[in-house]
Write a protein that holds these residues in place. Sequence first.
Motif, short mmCIF file in Angstrom:
data_model
loop_
_atom_site.label_atom_id
_atom_site.label_comp_id
_atom_site.label_asym_id
_atom_site.label_seq_id
_atom_site.Cartn_x
_atom_site.Cartn_y
_atom_site.Cartn_z
N SER A 159 0.83 -1.21 0.00
CA SER A 159 0.00 0.00 0.00
C SER A 159 0.86 1.26 0.00
O SER A 159 0.57 2.24 -0.69
N MET A 160 1.94 1.22 0.78
CA MET A 160 2.84 2.36 0.85
C MET A 160 3.50 2.62 -0.50
O MET A 160 3.53 3.76 -0.99
N VAL A 161 4.03 1.58 -1.11
CA VAL A 161 4.71 1.73 -2.39
C VAL A 161 3.74 2.18 -3.48
O VAL A 161 4.09 2.99 -4.34
N THR A 162 2.52 1.69 -3.43
CA THR A 162 1.52 2.11 -4.41
C THR A 162 1.23 3.60 -4.28
O THR A 162 1.11 4.32 -5.28
N ALA A 163 1.13 4.09 -3.04
CA ALA A 163 0.89 5.52 -2.82
C ALA A 163 2.07 6.35 -3.32
O ALA A 163 1.88 7.41 -3.93
N TRP A 164 3.27 5.89 -3.04
CA TRP A 164 4.47 6.59 -3.53
C TRP A 164 4.45 6.66 -5.05
O TRP A 164 4.77 7.69 -5.65
N ALA A 165 4.11 5.52 -5.67
CA ALA A 165 4.13 5.45 -7.13
C ALA A 165 3.12 6.41 -7.75
O ALA A 165 3.39 7.04 -8.78
N GLU A 166 1.95 6.54 -7.14
CA GLU A 166 0.94 7.45 -7.66
C GLU A 166 1.44 8.89 -7.60
O GLU A 166 1.19 9.70 -8.49
N HIS A 167 2.15 9.22 -6.51
CA HIS A 167 2.66 10.58 -6.35
C HIS A 167 3.82 10.85 -7.30
O HIS A 167 3.83 11.85 -8.03
N LEU A 168 4.81 9.96 -7.31
CA LEU A 168 5.99 10.16 -8.13
C LEU A 168 5.76 9.82 -9.60
O LEU A 168 6.64 10.03 -10.43
N GLY A 169 4.58 9.30 -9.91
CA GLY A 169 4.22 9.07 -11.30
C GLY A 169 3.53 10.27 -11.93
O GLY A 169 3.06 10.20 -13.06
N THR A 170 3.49 11.38 -11.19
CA THR A 170 2.88 12.62 -11.69
C THR A 170 3.98 13.61 -12.05
O THR A 170 4.77 14.00 -11.18
N PRO A 171 4.07 14.02 -13.31
CA PRO A 171 5.16 14.92 -13.72
C PRO A 171 5.25 16.19 -12.88
O PRO A 171 6.35 16.62 -12.52
N ARG A 172 4.13 16.80 -12.56
CA ARG A 172 4.16 18.05 -11.78
C ARG A 172 4.77 17.83 -10.41
O ARG A 172 5.60 18.62 -9.95
N HIS A 182 17.02 9.47 -6.43
CA HIS A 182 17.70 8.94 -7.62
C HIS A 182 16.71 8.80 -8.77
O HIS A 182 17.02 9.14 -9.93
N HIS A 183 15.53 8.30 -8.48
CA HIS A 183 14.52 8.12 -9.53
C HIS A 183 14.12 9.47 -10.13
O HIS A 183 13.97 9.59 -11.35
N LEU A 184 13.97 10.48 -9.29
CA LEU A 184 13.60 11.81 -9.78
C LEU A 184 14.66 12.38 -10.71
O LEU A 184 14.35 13.13 -11.64
N ALA A 185 15.92 12.04 -10.43
CA ALA A 185 17.01 12.60 -11.23
C ALA A 185 17.33 11.77 -12.47
O ALA A 185 17.73 12.32 -13.50
N ALA A 186 17.17 10.46 -12.37
CA ALA A 186 17.67 9.58 -13.43
C ALA A 186 16.59 9.06 -14.38
O ALA A 186 16.92 8.62 -15.48
N GLY A 219 5.46 6.09 -15.63
CA GLY A 219 4.14 5.94 -15.03
C GLY A 219 4.18 5.30 -13.66
O GLY A 219 5.20 4.75 -13.24
N PRO A 220 3.06 5.35 -12.95
CA PRO A 220 2.99 4.80 -11.59
C PRO A 220 3.39 3.32 -11.50
O PRO A 220 4.05 2.92 -10.53
N GLU A 221 3.01 2.50 -12.48
CA GLU A 221 3.34 1.08 -12.40
C GLU A 221 4.85 0.86 -12.46
O GLU A 221 5.39 0.00 -11.75
#
Length: 218
Positions: A100-113, A179-183, A189-191
């Motif tokens: 659940s935690m990782v899914t929430a992170w993915a939804e947030h970091l899967g948004t370009p803005r 690292h993901h944000l930079a690389a 996408g979220p998945e």
Amino acid sequence: MNADNGPERDTLAVPAPPTRSPGRPRSQEADEAILAAALDLLIERGVAWASIEQVARRAGVTRATVYRRFPTLTDLLVRAVEWEYRDMDPGEMDWPDIDSMVTAWAEHLGTPRARKLIRRLYGTVDDLPELLHAYHKAHGSHRGLAVHTTLERARAAGQLPAHSDPEILQQMLSGAALHHLAAYPDTTGPEEVRAYFLAVLQQAGMPAAPTTTRSTAR
């Protein structure tokens, strides 16, 4: 008429005018337009290219209108960051498990803005640390506590090795996020983001399917 109030006057009393605070009333629409413009400029161009004049132009107000609300650009940008996370509910971070935690992170970091904003905020750590502090106060501290709690819960449930240290794992995940944000491109996408974090956790000893305990009976 109440007798205790004395004899009735021959003339009607003139009601006092309603009181109001000095100056022109603040407009909520103007407030939100200014904050949205400041945030958009921060994301699009960064702190070095943001100014009160540009914010005013984009918000469709005068510079004086901005200055009445925010004495400095730093005050404005700090408030804009707080405003961005105004609807955050810490209760939504009460994740029952790692998945659940990782899914929430993915939804947030899967948004370009969201990705661009976080990069901008971390990019101000030397020149304008107030912005990163505002981010941590409005969002990061709640998330950090929730992550630590989730990792402790997962370790107790056997989803993580018994010897694992939740604090170290939390730092590792934070580093992986940066690292993901930079690389990785902002089109990720979220998945894909979710798979990335699960792979990192599996390297730390988490089984491939950590969310449920399945029977091995044949």
